[in-house]
Design an enzyme around this catalytic site. Structure first.
Site, PDB file in Angstrom:
ATOM      1  N   THR A   1       0.859  -1.197   0.000  1.00 44.86           N
ATOM      2  CA  THR A   1       0.000   0.000   0.000  1.00 44.86           C
ATOM      3  C   THR A   1       0.892   1.243   0.000  1.00 44.86           C
ATOM      4  OG1 THR A   1      -0.076   0.015   2.431  1.00 44.86           O
ATOM      5  CG2 THR A   1      -1.908  -1.075   1.323  1.00 44.86           C
ATOM      6  N   GLY A   2       0.278   2.394  -0.167  1.00 48.45           N
ATOM      7  CA  GLY A   2       0.952   3.680   0.026  1.00 48.45           C
ATOM      8  C   GLY A   2       2.233   3.829  -0.769  1.00 48.45           C
TER       9      GLY A   2
ATOM     10  N   ASP B   1       5.562 -11.073   8.833  1.00 48.44           N
ATOM     11  CA  ASP B   1       6.121 -10.001   9.650  1.00 48.44           C
ATOM     12  C   ASP B   1       7.565  -9.684   9.234  1.00 48.44           C
ATOM     13  OD1 ASP B   1       6.891  -8.223  11.534  1.00 48.44           O
ATOM     14  OD2 ASP B   1       6.740  -9.610  13.236  1.00 48.44           O
TER      15      ASP B   1
ATOM     16  N   LEU C   1       8.083   0.501   5.612  1.00 44.57           N
ATOM     17  CA  LEU C   1       7.142  -0.045   6.591  1.00 44.57           C
ATOM     18  C   LEU C   1       6.513   1.076   7.403  1.00 44.57           C
ATOM     19  CD1 LEU C   1       9.087  -3.091   8.122  1.00 44.57           C
ATOM     20  CD2 LEU C   1       7.365  -3.104   6.317  1.00 44.57           C
ATOM     21  N   ALA C   2       5.239   0.931   7.711  1.00 40.04           N
ATOM     22  CA  ALA C   2       4.578   1.791   8.694  1.00 40.04           C
ATOM     23  C   ALA C   2       3.749   0.850   9.544  1.00 40.04           C
ATOM     24  CB  ALA C   2       3.693   2.817   8.009  1.00 40.04           C
TER      25      ALA C   2
ATOM     26  N   TYR D   1       4.535  15.949  14.668  1.00 42.02           N
ATOM     27  CA  TYR D   1       5.308  15.116  13.742  1.00 42.02           C
ATOM     28  C   TYR D   1       6.820  15.274  13.962  1.00 42.02           C
ATOM     29  CZ  TYR D   1       6.079  11.794  10.145  1.00 42.02           C
ATOM     30  OH  TYR D   1       6.471  10.643   9.528  1.00 42.02           O
TER      31      TYR D   1
ATOM     32  N   LYS E   1      12.185   9.152  13.205  1.00 47.36           N
ATOM     33  CA  LYS E   1      12.733   9.523  11.895  1.00 47.36           C
ATOM     34  C   LYS E   1      14.174  10.035  12.044  1.00 47.36           C
ATOM     35  CE  LYS E   1       9.109   8.419   9.422  1.00 47.36           C
ATOM     36  NZ  LYS E   1       9.125   7.183   8.619  1.00 47.36           N
TER      37      LYS E   1
ATOM     38  N   LEU F   1       0.708  12.787   2.171  1.00 50.61           N
ATOM     39  CA  LEU F   1      -0.362  12.264   1.322  1.00 50.61           C
ATOM     40  C   LEU F   1      -1.270  11.355   2.130  1.00 50.61           C
ATOM     41  CD1 LEU F   1       1.590  11.434  -1.935  1.00 50.61           C
ATOM     42  CD2 LEU F   1      -0.264  13.071  -1.689  1.00 50.61           C
TER      43      LEU F   1
END
Ligand code: NAD
Length: 397
Positions: free
Chosen positions: A51-52, A111, A139-140, A235, A244, A273
Site C-alpha cells: 500500500t501507500g 512479519d 514499513l509503517a 510530527y 525519523k 499524502l
C-alpha cells in the site's frame, strides 16, 4: 459478496478487489505514460510493498524500469464473507499486471520485523535474482516484535515535552475542532523509535549484506517526513519525529556499510499524502486537505505514484539526487515551496467548520482515502457480486 466501504474513524475495514486492481492499474498507467526510466533499477526488493508509498515504489520500479520485484507486506487474506485488506488485493493485482507484462514478481506475506521472513526473502533473492540493486524500506506499523527478545514495542503519536493543542479535522463529518494531545511519557519515545526508527532497516541491510545478495552499487532508501511548523509538535518534534531522526542515524551507518560495494543509503523525505498510515495522525489530515487544495490549484499536486516515479526517474537514477544539507533526498520540495506553505499557513489560521469546504479539498481527501481501499474508482461495478477470497499468485504456488 457486495462490498461497500465501512469506515471506523480513520480506517476502512472493507476493501474492494476490483477497485484495488483498478487503483493499481491507474498507477501503472501513470508510470508508463512517462516512458522508460533510463538506467533504472533491475532487481528490486520492497519492504512494505502492498500500500501507500511502498506499493507505488514497486509499481514505479517494475513498470518504469522493467525491474524484477520482490515485495514484503503483512496483509490479511479474504474469506468468503469477509474482504481481505486492501494491500492483499493490491498485491494480487500488481502480480497479475506484472505477469501480463512479462515481469518477474514475487511477494511474501508475513512479519518483516522477524528473522524468519528476512531469511525466506533472502533465500528467494538468492534463488531467483541472485542479487538486488535497490532496496526500498517503506514499513509503517503501530508495533514491532523484537526478533531477539520477543518484546513487543508500541509506537505512539504524541508531542514531546508538553501537550499540544491545535485544529483537527473529523475526516468523516468535515467538522474542524480542536484537539489536545498529551505529551509522551515513560518510555513512549524509546518504544516509538524501536518500531519506526532505523533498527530494523539496519537488520535487513546487515542480513542482505551477510548473504552477499546486494549488488555492486546497490542503493537503499527509507522514507521520512518533515512538513511545516504547525505540524512539528505532533510530527517532526514528536515521538514519530524522534524515530525519523533515528532513521537518519542509521542511514549514515548504512552508507559506511555499503561503501565497499560503492553502494548508498538514502532517506527520502516525501510529501504528505493520504495513506492508511498518515490518516491515523492527528492534525495531519486537516493540513493535507488544505495542502491538496493549494497544490491542485497550482497544478503541482502529486500522489504516491508521481512521487515515487519522480524519486526513481529524476533523483536516484539520473545521477542527480539533489541532497539537502543533511544528505536527504527531498521529493517534498514542491510541498515545501514558500508560495505553497504561505497560503496553507494563512488558511490554517482562518479555517473552521463553516469555511472548510472553501479553504480545503475535503472531497479530494475523502476520495483519496476511499481509493486506498478500492472504492470510488471509475469503471468498477460496485453493485456486482464479488469474490472476496481471491489469492496472490506467487503465494498460491
Ligand atoms: P502504509 O500504511 O500505506 O504502508 C505500510 C506498509 O507496511 C504496508 O505495505 C504494510 O503491509 C507494511 N507493513 C506494516 N507492518 C508490517 C510488518 N510487520 N511486516 C511486513 N509489512 C508490514 O504507509 P505509508 O504512508 O506508505 O508509509 C510508508 C513510509 O512512508 C513510512 O515510513 C512513512 O513514515 C513514510 N512517509 C509517509 C508519508 C505520508 O504522508 N503518508 C509522507 C512521508 C513519508
Amino acid at each position: 459478496m457486495i462490498i461497500a466501504p465501512k469506515i471506523r474513524g480513520f480506517i476502512c475495514t472493507t476493501a474492494h478487489p476490483e477497485g484495488c486492481a483498478k487503483h493499481v492499474a491507474e498507477q501503472i498507467a501513470v508510470v508508463k505514460s512517462r516512458g522508460l526510466i533510463e538506467n533504472g533499477p533491475k532487481r528490486v526488493l520492497v519492504i512494505g510493498s502492498s500500500t501507500g508509498y511502498g506499493l507505488s515504489s514497486r509499481i514505479a520500479a517494475a513498470f518504469g524500469a522493467n525491474a524484477a520485484t520482490i515485495g514484503v507486506a503483512f496483509e490479511r487474506p479474504g474469506e468468503a464473507d469477509r474482504p481481505a485488506t486492501a494491500g492483499w488485493y493490491n498485491t494480487r493485482a500488481f502480480e497479475q499486471e506484472a505477469a501480463a507484462a512479462g515481469l518477474y514478481a514475487r511477494s511474501f506475506n508475513g512479519d518483516a520485523f522477524s528473522d524468519a521472513v528476512k531469511k525466506e526473502v533472502i533465500d528467494a533473492v538468492k534463488a531467483d535474482l541472485g542479487q538486488v540493486d535497490l532496496v526500498i524500506y517503506s514499513l509503517a506499523s503501530p508495533r514491532r516484535t523484537d526478533p531477539k527478545t520477543g518484546e513487543v514495542y508500541k509506537s505512539v503519536l504524541k508531542p514531546v515535552g508538553e501537550s499540544y493543542t491545535n485544529k483537527n479535522l473529523n475526516t468523516t463529518t468535515g467538522v474542524v475542532n480542536e484537539i489536545t494531545i498529551e505529551p509522551a511519557e515513560g518510555d513512549d519515545i524509546c518504544q516509538t523509535i524501536a518500531v519506526m526508527g532505523g533498527e530494523d532497516w539496519e537488520l535487513w541491510t546487515d542480513a542482505l549484506l551477510e548473504a552477499g545478495v546486494l549488488a555492486e552499487g546497490c542503493q537503499t532508501v527509507a522514507y521520512s517526513y518533515i512538513g511545516p511548523s504547525m505540524t512539528w509538535p505532533i510530527y517532526k518534534n514528536g515521538t514519530i519525529g524522534k524515530a525519523k531522526e533515528d532513521l537518519e542515524r542509521v542511514q549514515r551507518l548504512l552508507d559506511e556499510k555499503l561503501a565497499p560495494l560503492h553502494g548508498k543509503a538514502w532517506v527520502s523525505v516525501n510529501k504528505a499524502l493520504v495513506t492508511q498510515a498518515s490518516s491515523a495522525i492527528p492534525v495531519v489530515p486537516l493540513y493535507i486537505s488544505l495542502l491538496y487544495k493549494v497544490m491542485k490549484d497550482e497544478g503541482t499536486h502529486e500522489d504516491t505514484i508521481e512521487q515515487m516515479d519522480r524519486l526513481l526517474r529524476d533523483r536516484l537514477y539520473k545521477g542527480n539526487p539533489q541532497p539537502d544539507e543533511a544528505g536527504r533526498i527531498r521529493v517534498d520540495d514542491w510541498e515545501m515551496k514558500p508560495q505553497v506553505q504561505d497560503i496553507v499557513a494563512e488558511r490554517w489560521a482562518q479555517v473552521d467548520t463553516e469555511n472548510f469546504q472553501q479553504l480545503g479539498d475535503f472531497a479530494g481527501y475523502q476520495s483519496s482515502f476511499l481509493r486506498l481501499f478500492g472504492f470510488g474508482l471509475a469503471g468498477v461495478d460496485y453493485s456486482a457480486d464479488t469474490d472476496t477470497a481471491v489469492g496472490i499468485p506467487s503465494l498460491d504456488k
